[in-house]
Design an enzyme around this catalytic site. Structure first.
Site, short mmCIF file in Angstrom:
data_model
loop_
_atom_site.label_atom_id
_atom_site.label_comp_id
_atom_site.label_asym_id
_atom_site.label_seq_id
_atom_site.Cartn_x
_atom_site.Cartn_y
_atom_site.Cartn_z
N GLY A 161 0.98 -1.28 -0.02
CA GLY A 161 -0.10 -0.07 -0.03
C GLY A 161 0.81 1.19 -0.12
N ASP A 166 0.57 2.05 9.11
CA ASP A 166 0.16 1.26 10.14
C ASP A 166 1.15 1.11 11.39
OD1 ASP A 166 -1.93 0.52 8.52
OD2 ASP A 166 -1.29 -1.42 7.95
N ARG A 207 0.73 -5.13 -4.84
CA ARG A 207 0.58 -5.92 -3.69
C ARG A 207 0.88 -7.39 -4.46
NH1 ARG A 207 -0.82 -3.49 1.04
NH2 ARG A 207 -2.61 -2.30 1.07
N ARG A 253 -5.02 -2.29 10.20
CA ARG A 253 -4.79 -3.74 10.31
C ARG A 253 -4.80 -4.35 11.63
NH1 ARG A 253 -3.88 -6.02 5.35
NH2 ARG A 253 -2.60 -4.62 4.28
N GLU A 275 -9.81 -0.37 12.30
CA GLU A 275 -10.74 -1.31 11.51
C GLU A 275 -10.24 -2.64 12.20
OE1 GLU A 275 -8.73 -1.19 7.58
OE2 GLU A 275 -6.92 -1.69 8.31
N THR A 334 5.05 2.24 6.32
CA THR A 334 3.38 1.93 6.29
C THR A 334 3.00 2.84 7.11
OG1 THR A 334 1.89 0.53 7.34
CG2 THR A 334 4.01 0.08 8.17
N GLN A 368 -6.31 8.70 4.49
CA GLN A 368 -5.35 8.38 5.51
C GLN A 368 -3.91 8.08 5.11
OE1 GLN A 368 -6.74 6.03 9.31
NE2 GLN A 368 -8.10 5.49 7.17
N ASP A 424 5.23 -4.70 6.40
CA ASP A 424 5.57 -6.04 6.45
C ASP A 424 5.37 -7.10 5.39
OD1 ASP A 424 2.79 -5.87 6.60
OD2 ASP A 424 2.58 -6.75 8.71
N ASP A 444 3.25 -0.84 12.03
CA ASP A 444 3.40 -2.14 12.90
C ASP A 444 4.35 -3.06 12.40
OD1 ASP A 444 2.87 -2.70 9.98
OD2 ASP A 444 1.07 -3.82 10.51
O1 F6P Z 1 -1.35 -1.38 5.26
C1 F6P Z 1 -1.89 -0.28 4.86
C2 F6P Z 1 -3.20 -0.34 4.75
O2 F6P Z 1 -3.72 1.05 4.53
C3 F6P Z 1 -4.09 -0.92 6.11
O3 F6P Z 1 -4.20 -0.05 7.03
C4 F6P Z 1 -5.50 -1.33 5.15
O4 F6P Z 1 -6.20 -2.28 6.03
C5 F6P Z 1 -4.93 -1.76 3.97
O5 F6P Z 1 -3.72 -1.26 3.56
C6 F6P Z 1 -5.82 -1.25 2.77
O6 F6P Z 1 -5.29 -1.85 1.60
P1 F6P Z 1 -5.91 -1.58 0.11
O7 F6P Z 1 -5.39 -0.36 -0.21
O8 F6P Z 1 -5.45 -2.62 -0.72
O9 F6P Z 1 -7.23 -1.20 0.22
#
Ligand code: F6P
Length: 340
Positions: free
Chosen positions: A10, A127, A72, A171, A221, A125, A272, A103, A129
């Protein structure tokens, strides 16, 4: 040395600042050549590789997103995919790869390095994390965006005597929710690390409403009630991970049913991740980028750059693989002081 550079997973604010730092450090400090791999690991699989002279990164420091594109794509999905990746690295005579990823992407980097790829990881990221580093870039911009939203939503919450539910990304970790929740003065913060009780949550909100008549609830989330699972969209990403989203609406419905207090949901979603990086993310991205090239020059492949107690250091990719950095008890306890 010829360095291949890619952004994977992402997107997040600060990716372009990191790309610029890698290219400029490589060229101006070491005289290395850089090539850009488009759309993450997919570009290495497809051979989508472009020259990246210093002029290619002019004017991108403050821009959100990534000029290289991202995806991804899992480079270790199967033997055939790995073979294509290895072939293209050899074909383009790439001596080392710098992957800027979260990650999933850095775990894939670890697996690829077992096939002989020389890789340095840069942790990004929203996140926050990634295990082994005190920070990832992108996070501070996301926190600022959520904090701004909380600030704005106070006015309408107060005027209508409502409970405003703000759903954040993150996440399996609640870093964005807890950090922005504390900064924005949330009255309740729900995170994955602390499964919550409906009874306790609604009791606290009802008690607060007797006096204050409005509340701000921040929900990560991945947050979940004690008695059920994380709310997902039912889809998986290419690393096999479920897509989250929707818990804000579940929380709103349950609170309304149990208390009769009117709730509204703001699911902030991808706002975000987008937009101009705040200064803190730019500085992190620049430092991670510079240190990644220095690590490559020193031959320290198989590592990612981590921030540890104020220092940027190479740490083996094996240390982060398959692990998640969760919100610590102390941080949540600080948020709790202001609940209710
Ligand atoms: O890992 C970053 C993130 O924004 C998470 O917080 C979220 O769950 C996910 O990616 C959303 O992914 P996508 O852009 O594939 O919808």
């Amino acid at each position: 040395m010829k360095l291949g550079l890619l952004t994977s997973g992402g997107d997040c604010p600060g990716l372009n600042a990191a790309i610029r730092a890698v290219v400029r450090t490589a060229s101006e400090r070491f005289g290395f050549e850089c090539v850009g791999v488009r759309n993450g690991w997919k570009g290495l699989h497809d051979g989508d590789i472009i020259p990246m002279p210093p002029k290619s990164v002019a004017g991108i420091l403050a821009r959100g997103g990534t000029i290289l594109g991202t995806s991804r794509f899992n480079p270790v999905h199967d033997a055939d995919t790995v073979a294509h990746v290895l072939e293209n690295i050899a074909l383009h005579r790439i001596d080392g790869i710098i992957v800027i990823g979260g990650d999933g992407s850095l775990s894939a980097a670890y697996e690829l390095s077992k096939h002989g790829c020389k890789i340095i990881g840069v942790p990004k990221t929203i996140d926050n994390d990634i295990t082994g580093t005190d920070a990832t870039f992108g996070f501070y911009t996301a926190v600022q965006t959520v904090t701004n939203a909380i600030d704005s939503l106070h006015a309408t919450a107060e005027s209508h005597h409502r409970i405003m539910i703000i759903e954040t990304m993150g996440r399996n970790s609640g870093w964005i929710a807890v950090t922005a929740g504390i900064a924005g003065g949330a009255d309740m913060i729900l995170i994955p690390e602390r499964p919550f009780s409906w009874d306790r949550l609604t009791r606290q909100l009802v008690t607060r409403h007797e006096v204050k008549r409005f509340s701000i609830v921040v929900v990560a989330e991945g947050a979940k009630p004690e008695d059920s699972d994380i709310v997902t969209t039912g889809e998986l990403d290419n690393f096999g991970r479920p897509r989250y989203g929707g818990i804000g609406y579940v929380v709103a419905r349950e609170i309304e049913q149990r208390t009769g207090i009117s709730c509204r949901v703001t699911a902030l979603g991808h706002v975000q991740r987008s937009g101009t990086p705040v200064a803190e993310d730019r500085l992190l991205a620049i430092n991670f980028g510079v240190h990644a090239v220095e690590a490559a020059a020193a031959g320290k492949f198989g590592n990612f750059i981590a921030l540890r107690e104020g220092h940027f250091v190479p740490v083996p990719l094996s240390e982060m693989k398959g692990k998640t950095r969760y919100v610590d008890d102390r941080t949540y306890e600080i948020g709790e002081i202001f609940f209710g």
